[in-house]
Write an enzyme that holds these catalytic residues in place. Structure first.
Site, PDB file in Angstrom:
ATOM      1  N   ARG A 114    -135.433 -59.337  48.854  1.00 13.63           N
ATOM      2  CA  ARG A 114    -136.172 -59.846  47.548  1.00 13.63           C
ATOM      3  C   ARG A 114    -137.679 -59.682  47.515  1.00 13.63           C
ATOM      4  NH1 ARG A 114    -133.010 -64.455  48.935  1.00 13.63           N
ATOM      5  NH2 ARG A 114    -130.781 -64.337  47.523  1.00 13.63           N
ATOM      6  N   LYS A 136    -144.037 -50.333  36.876  1.00 19.01           N
ATOM      7  CA  LYS A 136    -142.688 -50.044  36.266  1.00 19.01           C
ATOM      8  C   LYS A 136    -142.240 -49.397  37.711  1.00 19.01           C
ATOM      9  CE  LYS A 136    -142.671 -49.623  31.134  1.00 19.01           C
ATOM     10  NZ  LYS A 136    -142.477 -48.931  29.928  1.00 19.01           N
ATOM     11  N   GLU A 178    -149.058 -36.541  30.096  1.00 19.43           N
ATOM     12  CA  GLU A 178    -149.315 -37.920  30.066  1.00 19.43           C
ATOM     13  C   GLU A 178    -150.850 -38.233  29.890  1.00 19.43           C
ATOM     14  OE1 GLU A 178    -146.791 -40.057  29.784  1.00 19.43           O
ATOM     15  OE2 GLU A 178    -145.393 -39.497  31.492  1.00 19.43           O
ATOM     16  N   LYS A 214    -154.674 -46.186  30.771  1.00 16.63           N
ATOM     17  CA  LYS A 214    -153.418 -47.094  30.996  1.00 16.63           C
ATOM     18  C   LYS A 214    -153.440 -48.469  31.434  1.00 16.63           C
ATOM     19  CE  LYS A 214    -148.936 -47.108  33.243  1.00 16.63           C
ATOM     20  NZ  LYS A 214    -147.709 -46.402  33.704  1.00 16.63           N
ATOM     21  N   GLU A 224    -144.673 -55.335  28.835  1.00 15.94           N
ATOM     22  CA  GLU A 224    -144.214 -54.506  27.707  1.00 15.94           C
ATOM     23  C   GLU A 224    -143.400 -55.443  26.448  1.00 15.94           C
ATOM     24  OE1 GLU A 224    -142.610 -50.509  28.115  1.00 15.94           O
ATOM     25  OE2 GLU A 224    -141.334 -50.986  26.927  1.00 15.94           O
ATOM     26  N   ARG A 228    -148.014 -52.668  25.095  1.00 19.80           N
ATOM     27  CA  ARG A 228    -147.481 -51.752  26.356  1.00 19.80           C
ATOM     28  C   ARG A 228    -146.637 -50.617  25.636  1.00 19.80           C
ATOM     29  NH1 ARG A 228    -146.516 -52.150  32.768  1.00 19.80           N
ATOM     30  NH2 ARG A 228    -145.919 -49.960  33.135  1.00 19.80           N
ATOM     31  N   ASN A 232    -145.290 -45.620  25.682  1.00 19.28           N
ATOM     32  CA  ASN A 232    -144.142 -45.047  25.465  1.00 19.28           C
ATOM     33  C   ASN A 232    -144.098 -43.903  24.295  1.00 19.28           C
ATOM     34  OD1 ASN A 232    -140.693 -45.337  25.856  1.00 19.28           O
ATOM     35  ND2 ASN A 232    -141.985 -46.257  27.406  1.00 19.28           N
ATOM     36  N   HIS A 235    -141.703 -40.891  24.161  1.00 19.21           N
ATOM     37  CA  HIS A 235    -140.625 -41.188  25.308  1.00 19.21           C
ATOM     38  C   HIS A 235    -139.154 -41.370  24.587  1.00 19.21           C
ATOM     39  CE1 HIS A 235    -143.889 -41.027  27.791  1.00 19.21           C
ATOM     40  NE2 HIS A 235    -143.172 -41.242  29.071  1.00 19.21           N
ATOM     41  N   HIS A 239    -137.224 -38.765  26.528  1.00 17.56           N
ATOM     42  CA  HIS A 239    -136.435 -39.416  27.589  1.00 17.56           C
ATOM     43  C   HIS A 239    -134.975 -38.766  27.215  1.00 17.56           C
ATOM     44  CE1 HIS A 239    -138.557 -42.908  29.654  1.00 17.56           C
ATOM     45  NE2 HIS A 239    -138.818 -41.751  30.343  1.00 17.56           N
ATOM     46  N   HIS A 255    -140.150 -34.044  33.649  1.00 19.98           N
ATOM     47  CA  HIS A 255    -140.747 -35.314  32.916  1.00 19.98           C
ATOM     48  C   HIS A 255    -141.680 -35.128  31.485  1.00 19.98           C
ATOM     49  CE1 HIS A 255    -141.071 -39.594  31.450  1.00 19.98           C
ATOM     50  NE2 HIS A 255    -142.165 -39.605  31.690  1.00 19.98           N
TER      51      HIS A 255
HETATM   52  N1  LIG Z   1    -143.420 -45.780  36.372  1.00 17.24           N
HETATM   53  C1  LIG Z   1    -144.257 -45.358  35.364  1.00 17.24           C
HETATM   54  O1  LIG Z   1    -145.104 -45.729  34.570  1.00 17.24           O
HETATM   55  C2  LIG Z   1    -143.843 -43.808  35.303  1.00 17.24           C
HETATM   56  C3  LIG Z   1    -144.772 -43.036  34.329  1.00 17.24           C
HETATM   57  C4  LIG Z   1    -144.734 -41.634  34.169  1.00 17.24           C
HETATM   58  C5  LIG Z   1    -143.504 -41.137  34.837  1.00 17.24           C
HETATM   59  N2  LIG Z   1    -142.663 -41.814  35.649  1.00 17.24           N
HETATM   60  C6  LIG Z   1    -141.665 -41.465  36.247  1.00 17.24           C
HETATM   61  O2  LIG Z   1    -142.328 -40.035  37.253  1.00 17.24           O
HETATM   62  C7  LIG Z   1    -141.431 -39.286  37.485  1.00 17.24           C
HETATM   63  C8  LIG Z   1    -141.700 -37.866  37.488  1.00 17.24           C
HETATM   64  O3  LIG Z   1    -142.788 -37.866  38.481  1.00 17.24           O
HETATM   65  P1  LIG Z   1    -143.321 -36.628  38.984  1.00 17.24           P
HETATM   66  O4  LIG Z   1    -143.782 -35.510  37.926  1.00 17.24           O
HETATM   67  O5  LIG Z   1    -144.454 -36.792  39.951  1.00 17.24           O
HETATM   68  O6  LIG Z   1    -142.274 -35.734  39.637  1.00 17.24           O
HETATM   69  P2  LIG Z   1    -141.833 -35.687  41.267  1.00 17.24           P
HETATM   70  O7  LIG Z   1    -141.984 -37.028  41.932  1.00 17.24           O
HETATM   71  O8  LIG Z   1    -140.294 -35.165  41.091  1.00 17.24           O
HETATM   72  O9  LIG Z   1    -142.758 -34.537  41.741  1.00 17.24           O
HETATM   73  C9  LIG Z   1    -142.580 -33.328  41.176  1.00 17.24           C
HETATM   74  C10 LIG Z   1    -142.412 -32.314  42.250  1.00 17.24           C
HETATM   75  O10 LIG Z   1    -143.543 -32.087  43.319  1.00 17.24           O
HETATM   76  C11 LIG Z   1    -143.325 -32.296  44.530  1.00 17.24           C
HETATM   77  N3  LIG Z   1    -144.525 -32.753  45.144  1.00 17.24           N
HETATM   78  C12 LIG Z   1    -145.177 -33.987  44.956  1.00 17.24           C
HETATM   79  N4  LIG Z   1    -146.411 -33.937  45.503  1.00 17.24           N
HETATM   80  C13 LIG Z   1    -146.655 -32.663  45.973  1.00 17.24           C
HETATM   81  C14 LIG Z   1    -147.899 -32.131  46.251  1.00 17.24           C
HETATM   82  N5  LIG Z   1    -148.901 -32.703  46.712  1.00 17.24           N
HETATM   83  N6  LIG Z   1    -147.739 -30.919  46.747  1.00 17.24           N
HETATM   84  C15 LIG Z   1    -146.481 -30.084  46.499  1.00 17.24           C
HETATM   85  N7  LIG Z   1    -145.515 -30.636  46.114  1.00 17.24           N
HETATM   86  C16 LIG Z   1    -145.478 -31.997  45.741  1.00 17.24           C
HETATM   87  C17 LIG Z   1    -142.349 -33.175  44.688  1.00 17.24           C
HETATM   88  O11 LIG Z   1    -141.639 -33.075  45.782  1.00 17.24           O
HETATM   89  C18 LIG Z   1    -141.308 -32.676  43.476  1.00 17.24           C
HETATM   90  O12 LIG Z   1    -140.544 -31.733  43.939  1.00 17.24           O
HETATM   91  C19 LIG Z   1    -140.003 -39.259  36.463  1.00 17.24           C
HETATM   92  O13 LIG Z   1    -139.018 -39.781  36.984  1.00 17.24           O
HETATM   93  C20 LIG Z   1    -140.483 -40.276  35.493  1.00 17.24           C
HETATM   94  O14 LIG Z   1    -139.674 -41.052  34.834  1.00 17.24           O
HETATM   95  C21 LIG Z   1    -142.829 -43.166  35.898  1.00 17.24           C
HETATM   96  O1  LIG Z   2    -146.063 -47.404  31.966  1.00 20.46           O
HETATM   97  C1  LIG Z   2    -145.431 -47.436  31.026  1.00 20.46           C
HETATM   98  O2  LIG Z   2    -145.120 -48.619  30.332  1.00 20.46           O
HETATM   99  C2  LIG Z   2    -144.974 -46.266  30.353  1.00 20.46           C
HETATM  100  O3  LIG Z   2    -144.146 -46.260  29.192  1.00 20.46           O
HETATM  101  C3  LIG Z   2    -145.335 -44.952  30.874  1.00 20.46           C
HETATM  102  C4  LIG Z   2    -144.495 -43.800  30.542  1.00 20.46           C
HETATM  103  O4  LIG Z   2    -145.334 -42.566  30.835  1.00 20.46           O
HETATM  104  C5  LIG Z   2    -143.483 -43.655  31.757  1.00 20.46           C
HETATM  105  O5  LIG Z   2    -142.637 -42.376  31.627  1.00 20.46           O
HETATM  106  C6  LIG Z   2    -142.436 -44.886  32.115  1.00 20.46           C
HETATM  107  O6  LIG Z   2    -141.692 -44.749  33.321  1.00 20.46           O
HETATM  108  C7  LIG Z   2    -141.410 -44.740  30.786  1.00 20.46           C
HETATM  109  O7  LIG Z   2    -141.028 -46.309  30.928  1.00 20.46           O
HETATM  110  P1  LIG Z   2    -139.512 -46.450  30.347  1.00 20.46           P
HETATM  111  O8  LIG Z   2    -139.790 -48.167  30.347  1.00 20.46           O
HETATM  112  O9  LIG Z   2    -139.539 -46.012  28.769  1.00 20.46           O
HETATM  113  O10 LIG Z   2    -138.475 -46.147  30.992  1.00 20.46           O
HETATM  114 ZN   LIG Z   3    -143.870 -40.894  31.136  1.00 18.38          ZN
END
Ligand SMILES: NC(=O)c1ccc[n+]([C@@H]2O[C@H](COP(=O)([O-])OP(=O)(O)OC[C@H]3O[C@@H](n4cnc5c(N)ncnc54)[C@H](O)[C@@H]3O)[C@@H](O)[C@H]2O)c1
Ligand SMILES: O=C(O)C(=O)C[C@@H](O)[C@H](O)[C@H](O)COP(=O)(O)O
Ligand SMILES: [Zn+2]
Length: 355
Positions: A114, A136, A178, A214, A224, A228, A232, A235, A239, A255
């Site tokens: 949990r 998120k 982004e 952000k 959200e 917030r 998006n 997206h 997405h 992404h």
């Molecule tokens: N939670 C949020 O608010 C939020 C916001 C934006 C995106 N996202 C999510 O984030 C994900 C994309 O993240 P990403 O672009 O970082 O992708 P990722 O985590 O897949 O990383 C990209 C690639 O780079 C490699 N890598 C990471 N750090 C490295 C480094 N320092 N040196 C060499 N290689 C490295 C990883 O192994 C991977 O192959 C998506 O799933 C997206 O939905 C979430």
């Molecule tokens: O932090 C947020 O809120 C965002 O929407 C940031 C986005 O860049 C990110 O890709 C996020 O993971 C998208 O969220 P989702 O709720 O559309 O899945």
């Molecule tokens: Zn995003």
């Protein structure tokens, strides 16, 4: 650089992660687990070890890299490994990686027993400017993005540009989408700056500015309910295309690449529906096409894209929800768009990228 105060935690900007060890020691965790993917194990764990040689007692949880692994099967693997390591509720999970690791690690931590504490150490540009901040967490289900997840804030985020030295150029460009988004939704001067940034020399300042934007949004609306949603922008369509590409292409869109396409299409919708000027629409289109490769699709895929958009979390009453621009630097939300207009927006992308 001063840490940024977020929702009950700080985002530290420290090249050598100076505050990390005292932060962990002060809290008296029973155990430290470090979650990595194969690439961050190879490239980023040595940076962490070098910065904090005193951190010796930890266990490693490793997964294969890539969006295709941000799913329940890999998550079960993470939970099982935590059990195998005997993690209790006072354990700390450090997520060392890109957005896949920070999203899935945050989700695994927020649900294990949990909820246990976790820290984000983002190692991609995308995770530093966006994914690691705001709470998120989540995983994909089939090709529907982030459909299972929680809003759970980390205990802290530590950002060091040292990690970016080993990142591939394509990943840097993806993350930059982004940053451009943050400019488009809230800060025209950041957007203008973005046009001439050389990514191999991206500064901690620009990352800082991006996180500030952000953070300013998420602190006003952590879960959200309204504002917030502007984070998006791009997206709803992005997405859907990302999810489609993940299942259909041998080298799927990243992404940020998908979101860049989404932002071009949604800028077109912003022009048609929200008064974004034609001049700004053209400017946005040029800015993205200067950095991002074109993606080929045809109108035969439209219905699949629309079906994926029907799962967007911004939808209400079976209407597809968008955040759209009134002008560069000013974004609105809760705009519901007809399927026909979404298809015109996809037509626009096809036309402007036609060879
Ligand atoms: N939670 C949020 O608010 C939020 C916001 C934006 C995106 N996202 C999510 O984030 C994900 C994309 O993240 P990403 O672009 O970082 O992708 P990722 O985590 O897949 O990383 C990209 C690639 O780079 C490699 N890598 C990471 N750090 C490295 C480094 N320092 N040196 C060499 N290689 C490295 C990883 O192994 C991977 O192959 C998506 O799933 C997206 O939905 C979430
Ligand atoms: O932090 C947020 O809120 C965002 O929407 C940031 C986005 O860049 C990110 O890709 C996020 O993971 C998208 O969220 P989702 O709720 O559309 O899945
Ligand atoms: Zn995003």
């Amino acid at each position: 650089m001063q840490p940024i105060q977020s929702l009950g935690y700080k985002v530290y900007f420290e090249e050598n992660l100076d505050s990390l060890l005292p932060f962990i020691e002060e809290r008296g965790y029973s155990q430290v687990l470090v979650f990595v993917d194969r690439n961050t194990n190879d490239h980023c764990l040595p940076v962490l070890q070098n910065a904090i040689p005193e951190l010796v007692h930890y266990d490693i949880i490793e997964v294969d890299p890539g969006e295709e692994n941000k799913n329940i099967d890999f998550c079960i693997g993470v939970w099982k490994t935590m059990l195998d390591f005997g993690a209790d509720r006072k354990a700390l999970l450090i997520n060392l990686g890109g957005g896949v690791v920070t999203d899935m690690g945050g989700f695994a931590a927020s649900t294990f027993k949990r909820g246990i504490d976790f820290i984000q150490i983002p190692t991609t540009l995308l995770a530093q400017v966006d994914a690691s901040v705001g709470g998120k967490t989540g995983i994909d289900l089939d090709n529907v993005k982030n459909i299972i997840g929680t809003f759970t804030q980390p205990q802290a985020v530590f950002i060091s540009t040292q990690f970016l030295q080993t990142l591939e150029d394509r990943q840097l460009v993806s993350g930059f989408a982004e940053v451009i988004k943050h400019g488009l939704i809230q800060d025209k001067s950041l957007y203008e700056t973005c046009k001439s940034v050389e990514l191999e020399n991206i500064s901690a300042d620009l990352i800082y500015q991006s996180v500030q934007i952000k953070n300013n949004v998420i602190t006003q609306d952590p879960t959200e309910k309204g504002l917030r949603k502007i984070l998006n922008f791009g997206h709803t369509i992005g997405h859907a295309i990302e999810g489609y590409s993940l299942y259909h292409d041998s080298d799927p869109l990243l992404h940020g690449e998908a979101i860049a396409i989404g932002m071009i299409c949604e800028a077109w919708l912003s022009h048609k529906l929200m008064g974004l000027s034609e001049q700004e629409l053209n400017d946005i289109t040029r800015t993205f096409l200067a950095r991002f490769p074109s993606y080929r699709f045809s109108n035969e895929q439209y219905d699949v894209f629309i079906e994926l958009m029907k799962n967007d979390k911004k939808n209400e009453d079976n209407k597809i929800g968008f955040a759209l621009l009134q002008e560069i630097g000013n974004c609105t939300f809760n705009v519901y768009v007809e399927v026909e207009d979404i298809k015109y927006a996809l037509d626009y992308y096809m036309q402007i990228t036609k060879k």
